[in-house]
Design a protein around this motif. Structure first.
Motif, PDB file in Angstrom:
ATOM      1  N   LYS A   6      -6.327  10.338   5.059  1.00 12.45           N
ATOM      2  CA  LYS A   6      -5.609   9.242   4.399  1.00 12.45           C
ATOM      3  C   LYS A   6      -5.205   8.148   5.384  1.00 12.45           C
ATOM      4  O   LYS A   6      -5.184   6.975   5.029  1.00 12.45           O
ATOM      5  CB  LYS A   6      -4.381   9.802   3.683  1.00 12.45           C
ATOM      6  N   ASP A   7      -4.898   8.528   6.611  1.00 10.18           N
ATOM      7  CA  ASP A   7      -4.525   7.549   7.626  1.00 10.18           C
ATOM      8  C   ASP A   7      -5.757   7.169   8.434  1.00 10.18           C
ATOM      9  O   ASP A   7      -6.218   7.940   9.277  1.00 10.18           O
ATOM     10  CB  ASP A   7      -3.437   8.107   8.550  1.00 10.18           C
ATOM     11  N   GLU A  22      -7.569  -1.097   4.384  1.00 14.18           N
ATOM     12  CA  GLU A  22      -6.775   0.127   4.554  1.00 14.18           C
ATOM     13  C   GLU A  22      -6.036   0.505   3.278  1.00 14.18           C
ATOM     14  O   GLU A  22      -5.958   1.687   2.932  1.00 14.18           O
ATOM     15  CB  GLU A  22      -5.782  -0.090   5.698  1.00 14.18           C
ATOM     16  N   ARG A  72      -6.524   4.093   1.261  1.00 18.26           N
ATOM     17  CA  ARG A  72      -5.427   5.018   0.931  1.00 18.26           C
ATOM     18  C   ARG A  72      -5.364   5.288  -0.577  1.00 18.26           C
ATOM     19  O   ARG A  72      -5.125   6.415  -0.998  1.00 18.26           O
ATOM     20  CB  ARG A  72      -4.101   4.463   1.421  1.00 18.26           C
TER      21      ARG A  72
END
Length: 110
Positions: free
Chosen positions: A37-38, A49, A53
């Motif tokens: 997720k990061d 980004e 996510r």
């Protein structure tokens, strides 16, 4: 091959040695997705980004449909992304406010 969710495909891959037991690997697949997720620096350079996510969150929410199990109020296997808190399937919704860990630059700490 039929279209399967990302979390199911990961679980099936993790259970390659015992393909009939793939549902027991859904929590492992969710852990991998939570780590992903990061995005790292190269991933952030390549794309959006926030969109990434959101896509990972959508895949994580599918764990409850993929894992199966009976209904009711009992929590199914699953934890937050750090593995510290158990997540109930009804607690994972589209509302970002209901997620245990939400870290966005625009959010201000109290």
């Amino acid at each position: 091959m039929e279209q399967r969710t990302l979390i199911e495909r990961l679980a099936r891959h993790l259970a390659a040695g015992d393909p009939d037991q793939w549902q027991g690997r859904v929590a492992d697949a969710a852990s991998i997705l939570a780590i992903m997720k990061d995005p790292d620096a190269h991933m952030r350079e390549a794309g959006d980004e926030t969109l990434w996510r959101a896509m990972i969150d959508a895949a994580l929410r599918q764990r409850w449909q993929v894992a199966g199990g009976e209904g009711g109020d009992e929590a199914r296997p699953g934890t937050d992304e750090e593995g510290e808190f158990r997540l109930h399937p009804h607690g994972v919704t589209d509302s970002r406010a209901e997620w245990v860990h939400v870290h966005n630059p625009q959010e201000k700490s109290s």
